[in-house]
Design an enzyme around this catalytic site. Structure first.
Site, PDB file in Angstrom:
ATOM      1  CD  GLU A 222       2.382   8.677  12.021  1.00  0.00           C
ATOM      2  OE1 GLU A 222       1.245   8.242  11.761  1.00  0.00           O
ATOM      3  OE2 GLU A 222       2.608   9.464  12.951  1.00  0.00           O
ATOM      4  CB  CYS A 257      -2.884   4.668   6.987  1.00  0.00           C
ATOM      5  SG  CYS A 257      -2.881   6.467   7.093  1.00  0.00           S
TER       6      CYS A 257
HETATM    7  P1  NAD Z   1       5.860   0.674   1.117  1.00  0.00           P
HETATM    8  O1  NAD Z   1       5.869  -0.640   0.452  1.00  0.00           O
HETATM    9  O2  NAD Z   1       5.984   1.906   0.317  1.00  0.00           O
HETATM   10  O3  NAD Z   1       6.975   0.610   2.238  1.00  0.00           O
HETATM   11  C1  NAD Z   1       7.253   1.714   3.072  1.00  0.00           C
HETATM   12  C2  NAD Z   1       8.734   2.006   3.016  1.00  0.00           C
HETATM   13  O4  NAD Z   1       9.453   0.919   3.584  1.00  0.00           O
HETATM   14  C3  NAD Z   1       9.269   2.205   1.605  1.00  0.00           C
HETATM   15  O5  NAD Z   1      10.008   3.392   1.557  1.00  0.00           O
HETATM   16  C4  NAD Z   1      10.096   0.969   1.368  1.00  0.00           C
HETATM   17  O6  NAD Z   1      11.194   1.219   0.535  1.00  0.00           O
HETATM   18  C5  NAD Z   1      10.549   0.594   2.754  1.00  0.00           C
HETATM   19  N1  NAD Z   1      10.829  -0.824   2.887  1.00  0.00           N
HETATM   20  C6  NAD Z   1      10.125  -1.856   2.357  1.00  0.00           C
HETATM   21  N2  NAD Z   1      10.680  -3.045   2.717  1.00  0.00           N
HETATM   22  C7  NAD Z   1      11.756  -2.746   3.474  1.00  0.00           C
HETATM   23  C8  NAD Z   1      12.747  -3.529   4.151  1.00  0.00           C
HETATM   24  N3  NAD Z   1      12.722  -4.852   4.099  1.00  0.00           N
HETATM   25  N4  NAD Z   1      13.708  -2.878   4.829  1.00  0.00           N
HETATM   26  C9  NAD Z   1      13.729  -1.531   4.891  1.00  0.00           C
HETATM   27  N5  NAD Z   1      12.829  -0.748   4.277  1.00  0.00           N
HETATM   28  C10 NAD Z   1      11.855  -1.334   3.580  1.00  0.00           C
HETATM   29  O7  NAD Z   1       4.518   0.884   1.942  1.00  0.00           O
HETATM   30  P2  NAD Z   1       3.616  -0.179   2.689  1.00  0.00           P
HETATM   31  O8  NAD Z   1       4.325  -0.708   3.867  1.00  0.00           O
HETATM   32  O9  NAD Z   1       2.981  -1.114   1.737  1.00  0.00           O
HETATM   33  O10 NAD Z   1       2.501   0.862   3.147  1.00  0.00           O
HETATM   34  C11 NAD Z   1       1.236   0.463   3.498  1.00  0.00           C
HETATM   35  C12 NAD Z   1       1.120   0.386   5.002  1.00  0.00           C
HETATM   36  O11 NAD Z   1       1.475   1.649   5.563  1.00  0.00           O
HETATM   37  C13 NAD Z   1      -0.276   0.123   5.479  1.00  0.00           C
HETATM   38  O12 NAD Z   1      -0.230  -0.711   6.596  1.00  0.00           O
HETATM   39  C14 NAD Z   1      -0.777   1.493   5.862  1.00  0.00           C
HETATM   40  O13 NAD Z   1      -1.827   1.474   6.796  1.00  0.00           O
HETATM   41  C15 NAD Z   1       0.455   2.127   6.406  1.00  0.00           C
HETATM   42  N6  NAD Z   1       0.394   3.566   6.289  1.00  0.00           N
HETATM   43  C16 NAD Z   1       0.378   4.296   7.421  1.00  0.00           C
HETATM   44  C17 NAD Z   1       0.279   5.662   7.338  1.00  0.00           C
HETATM   45  C18 NAD Z   1       0.241   6.517   8.572  1.00  0.00           C
HETATM   46  O14 NAD Z   1       0.349   7.728   8.438  1.00  0.00           O
HETATM   47  N7  NAD Z   1       0.094   5.957   9.762  1.00  0.00           N
HETATM   48  C19 NAD Z   1       0.215   6.282   6.092  1.00  0.00           C
HETATM   49  C20 NAD Z   1       0.260   5.488   4.957  1.00  0.00           C
HETATM   50  C21 NAD Z   1       0.357   4.134   5.053  1.00  0.00           C
END
Ligand code: NAD
Length: 488
Positions: A222, A257
């Site tokens: 997602e 998102c």
């Molecule tokens: P985040 O920083 O919380 O990361 C998401 C998860 O990935 C966390 O649990 C984190 O611990 C893990 N993570 C981070 N780096 C990692 C690595 N190197 N290896 C393994 N795991 C790792 O969230 P984010 O990525 O900043 O979220 C924002 C993004 O998510 C935006 O692009 C947004 O559009 C998207 N998003 C999508 C949805 C959806 O439902 N499609 C919902 C919310 C956010």
């Protein structure tokens, strides 16, 4: 039971291995397969939400200064609705689906049986840290799996609340929370899972998918993207503007998102739209929006710096027509509208994920299709128009996770619609029955009896058998039935 880095428990590969092993023992015992277990856990999720609304609101405030209204409507109520829908529909979802059979297998019956996948991992993001953690867990439980949830470390208050509440309310022999950041998630990703459900950005999405590939583990990703809003001139401008604002700043101050990422409108109409945005923004958030209690803050200083950089880009710094105020000490940025930003500016080259809304202008609205389709496929695409032809063209020609006509973000609330991306915005979908399906294997089951054992299937192959087989393949009901029943 929950592992928490906050409590300084070490969670590395050994602990990750042991966790999966424990859960697999429970899964293999068959416990999570029963309807009774699934309903009990869905009810427990509902109860932990209903019984701790104040704590949930407080943790969301601590992580994001999210308003009580947004926390309640967009996280708590949505989660409760999701639980209730799953509880109500579960028997129906679990029931085998009868399907037609072909003459080739006559007499027979067939059905699709949904079976749980096994032990699954849910990795969640920080922006809706309560909902986005538990909504996939609903699907995992409904489908009868054991599950590990890894909430985002960037929303630490909600993460530790989830660890505490799931530890207290859920069956910990099959549902666990592991708190932590990259190290802990990496340790989890080394393990063999039966499904990984990841919410977050595409860079980490690729890491997740690469780790999953080692074990041939299926994934749901997602992700996000630049969700456009096309604005025509034949619309109810006030309603459209309010709905754009609600989807942008009314959703975690643009840190959502499916928030509108940018607007496309005509050069002629843009001034009217900007005026309407200014009027409604002031009506919603007052003359000093940095002080508004209805706007979330930016999640952390890294994201604050990232958004500041987008605004400081030479190509757009003169384009701000509303807002642009910042308070670094409080991590606050006011709703900001930019007009006529060049398409090669920084702000147009990445997902904004914050309170900045650029407007791109075109001569004719039809050009917006090319603008959208020239970029990566977005998670959502919106259009405000009364033009039937344009609506149809938009639906047919714009590829996006979801499309909404004359509103923003509301498709998220419709449980009969799948929620997920396409291309760069994600892989797979969930919500309602789609969540159940995301965590189920659709097992093909064919039932036959010992009646009608047609000799033409078996050697020695003869010319007569060949003729009958051809009739069977080519049609001719009478011949086929005779052949199947061994009457020839
Ligand atoms: P985040 O920083 O919380 O990361 C998401 C998860 O990935 C966390 O649990 C984190 O611990 C893990 N993570 C981070 N780096 C990692 C690595 N190197 N290896 C393994 N795991 C790792 O969230 P984010 O990525 O900043 O979220 C924002 C993004 O998510 C935006 O692009 C947004 O559009 C998207 N998003 C999508 C949805 C959806 O439902 N499609 C919902 C919310 C956010």
């Amino acid at each position: 039971m929950a592992f928490s880095t906050v409590n300084k428990e070490v969670f590395g590969s050994e602990e990750a291995f042991a966790t999966v092993k424990d859960l697999r023992v429970t899964f293999d015992s068959g416990k999570t397969r029963s309807y009774k277990w699934r309903v009990s856990q869905l009810k427990a999720l509902f109860d932990l939400t209903e019984g701790h609304e104040k704590e949930i609101v407080a943790s969301l405030y601590s992580d994001l200064s999210k308003s009580e209204t947004e926390s309640f409507i967009q996280e708590i109520a949505m989660l409760k609705n999701s639980c209730q829908a799953a509880i109500k529909e579960l028997k129906h979802w679990m029931a085998p689906e009868k399907v037609k059979t072909s003459l080739t297998t006559f007499p027979s019956s067939a059905e699709i049986v949904s079976e749980p996948l096994g032990v699954v991992l849910v990795i969640s993001a920080w922006n809706y840290p309560f909902l986005l953690s538990l909504d996939p867990v609903i699907g995992a439980i409904a489908a009868g799996n054991a599950v590990v949830l890894k909430p985002s470390e960037m929303a630490p208050a909600t993460s530790s609340l989830l660890a505490k509440l799931l530890g207290e309310y859920m069956d910990n022999s099959s549902i666990r929370v592991v708190e932590g950041a990259v190290d802990e998630t990496s340790a989890l990703l080394q393990q063999k899972w039966d499904k990984i459900f990841y919410t977050g950005n595409g860079r980490v999405g690729r890491i997740v998918m690469a780790a999953a590939a080692k074990h041939l583990t299926p994934v749901v990703l997602e992700l996000g993207g630049k969700s456009p809003v096309v604005v025509d001139s034949d619309i109810n401008l006030k309603v459209a503007t309010r709905r754009i604002i609600a989807g942008k700043w009314g959703c975690n101050n643009g840190q959502a998102c499916i928030s509108p990422d940018y607007i496309i409108t005509t050069k002629n109409y843009a001034p009217k739209l900007v005026d309407a945005l200014k009027t409604e923004l002031e009506a919603f958030y007052g003359k000093n929006p940095l002080e508004s209690k209805d706007l979330s803050r930016i999640v952390n200083s890294n994201h604050f710096a990232r958004l500041t950089k987008l605004l400081d880009d030479d190509k757009v710094s003169g384009k701000i027509v509303y807002g642009g105020e910042k308070d670094e000490s409080k991590l606050r940025i006011s709703p900001t509208v930019l007009l006529d930003v060049p398409r090669d500016s920084l702000i147009m080259s990445e997902e904004i994920f914050g309170p900045l809304l650029p407007i791109i202008t075109v001569d004719k609205l039809e050009e917006s299709f090319d603008v959208i389709n020239s970029g990566s496929k977005p998670l959502a695409a919106y259009i405000f128009t009364n033009n039937k032809n344009l609506k149809e063209k938009f639906v047919m020609n714009v590829s996006a996770g979801g499309v909404v006509i004359n509103d923003t973000t509301m498709h998220l609330a419709v449980h009969t619609l799948p929620f997920g991306g396409v291309g760069e915005s994600g892989l797979g979908a969930y919500h309602g029955k789609f969540s159940f399906d995301a965590f189920s294997h659709k097992k093909a089951v064919l039932y036959r009896s010992f009646f009608g054992d047609a000799p033409i299937r078996y050697p020695p192959y003869t010319a007569t058998k060949m003729r009958l087989l051809k009739a069977l393949v080519g049609g001719g009901i009478l011949n086929i039935v005779r052949a199947i029943l061994g009457m020839s």
